[in-house]
Design a protein around this motif. Structure first.
Motif, short mmCIF file in Angstrom:
data_model
loop_
_atom_site.label_atom_id
_atom_site.label_comp_id
_atom_site.label_asym_id
_atom_site.label_seq_id
_atom_site.Cartn_x
_atom_site.Cartn_y
_atom_site.Cartn_z
N ASP A 1 -2.01 20.74 21.34
CA ASP A 1 -2.62 19.72 22.21
C ASP A 1 -4.12 19.89 22.33
OD1 ASP A 1 -0.11 18.65 22.69
OD2 ASP A 1 0.13 19.64 24.63
N TYR A 2 -4.61 21.11 22.18
CA TYR A 2 -6.03 21.42 22.29
C TYR A 2 -6.42 22.31 21.12
CZ TYR A 2 -5.28 19.98 27.14
OH TYR A 2 -4.95 19.28 28.26
N PRO A 3 -7.70 22.35 20.78
CA PRO A 3 -8.14 23.22 19.69
C PRO A 3 -8.17 24.69 20.11
CG PRO A 3 -10.03 22.07 20.63
CD PRO A 3 -8.80 21.53 21.32
N GLN A 4 -8.16 25.55 19.11
CA GLN A 4 -8.36 27.00 19.28
C GLN A 4 -7.38 27.61 20.27
OE1 GLN A 4 -12.54 27.01 20.30
NE2 GLN A 4 -13.14 27.09 18.15
N ALA A 5 -6.11 27.41 20.01
CA ALA A 5 -5.08 28.00 20.88
C ALA A 5 -5.12 29.52 20.79
CB ALA A 5 -3.70 27.50 20.46
N TYR A 6 -4.93 30.18 21.91
CA TYR A 6 -4.64 31.61 21.93
C TYR A 6 -3.12 31.68 21.84
CZ TYR A 6 -4.21 36.44 23.25
OH TYR A 6 -3.90 37.78 23.24
N THR A 7 -2.60 32.38 20.84
CA THR A 7 -1.16 32.27 20.56
C THR A 7 -0.43 33.60 20.68
OG1 THR A 7 -1.47 32.56 18.18
CG2 THR A 7 -1.51 30.30 19.03
N LEU A 8 0.88 33.46 20.88
CA LEU A 8 1.79 34.58 20.96
C LEU A 8 3.08 34.19 20.25
CD1 LEU A 8 2.39 37.39 22.31
CD2 LEU A 8 3.29 36.09 24.25
N PRO A 9 3.48 34.92 19.19
CA PRO A 9 4.75 34.62 18.53
C PRO A 9 5.90 35.15 19.39
CG PRO A 9 3.68 36.47 17.44
CD PRO A 9 2.74 35.99 18.51
N LEU A 10 6.97 34.37 19.46
CA LEU A 10 8.12 34.73 20.30
C LEU A 10 9.42 34.41 19.57
CD1 LEU A 10 6.77 33.08 23.54
CD2 LEU A 10 7.03 35.54 23.19
N GLY B 1 -12.38 21.55 27.13
CA GLY B 1 -12.41 20.40 28.01
C GLY B 1 -11.32 19.39 27.73
N GLN B 2 -11.05 18.56 28.74
CA GLN B 2 -10.04 17.51 28.60
C GLN B 2 -10.41 16.55 27.46
OE1 GLN B 2 -7.18 17.45 30.11
NE2 GLN B 2 -7.57 19.09 31.55
N ALA B 3 -11.68 16.37 27.21
CA ALA B 3 -12.11 15.48 26.14
C ALA B 3 -11.68 15.98 24.77
CB ALA B 3 -13.63 15.29 26.18
N ASP B 4 -11.37 17.28 24.68
CA ASP B 4 -10.94 17.86 23.40
C ASP B 4 -9.48 17.57 23.09
OD1 ASP B 4 -13.42 19.06 22.87
OD2 ASP B 4 -12.93 20.76 24.13
N ALA B 5 -8.72 17.09 24.08
CA ALA B 5 -7.29 16.83 23.87
C ALA B 5 -7.10 15.62 22.96
CB ALA B 5 -6.60 16.60 25.20
N PRO B 6 -6.05 15.64 22.14
CA PRO B 6 -5.80 14.48 21.27
C PRO B 6 -5.41 13.25 22.06
CG PRO B 6 -4.06 16.15 21.02
CD PRO B 6 -5.08 16.69 21.99
#
Length: 148
Positions: free
Chosen positions: A4-13, A143-148
């Protein structure tokens, strides 16, 4: 992944046996626990861990939380959880968003949102961000403006 947003901080689960409920899918409480885990991990990766919170006598506390459970996940399914800091008043509040994606079909199975407020740990009262919070958290905002 379709974040939904760029540059997610991710965790595999991957849901384990203890995560599965009587309906044979991941229990909703497990998703909440995973969001808490990635929130702490992200904060630590940015440079603010629990020891820093205690040293500063400040913490970001959850004022409200909401979760949209969109699809079920099952035992052993590879998943990826992403998080972002998405908004702040620059003084006392922040918003954190979550998105959980099933790796096999790239489907979003959960979205979550926390409203956070800065508190002093010793008294539990709302307080302004210490300089360290502003210096670390504010530049990390998407920012919210970065959301698709």
């Amino acid at each position: 992944m379709p974040w939904d947003y760029p540059q997610a901080y991710t965790l595999p689960l991957q849901p384990q046996e203890q995560d599965i409920d009587g309906l044979q899918h991941t229990n909703n409480a497990v998703y909440v626990r995973w969001c808490e885990a990635i929130g702490w991990s992200h904060s630590e990766a940015l440079g603010l861990g629990l020891a820093d919170y205690h040293r500063l006598d400040r913490a970001m506390a959850i004022r409200s939380a909401s979760y949209d459970y969109l699809q079920a996940t099952r035992l052993g399914e590879p998943l990826t959880l992403g998080t972002w800091l998405t908004a702040s008043d620059g003084k006392m509040t922040m918003e954190r968003r979550f998105q959980l994606i099933r790796n096999s079909d790239q489907a979003t199975v959960l979205r979550g949102r926390w409203e956070l407020i800065c508190v002093d740990i010793s008294a539990g009262r709302a307080r302004r961000f210490p300089p360290e919070f502003s210096a670390i958290y504010l530049p990390a905002m998407v920012g919210q403006a970065d959301a698709p």
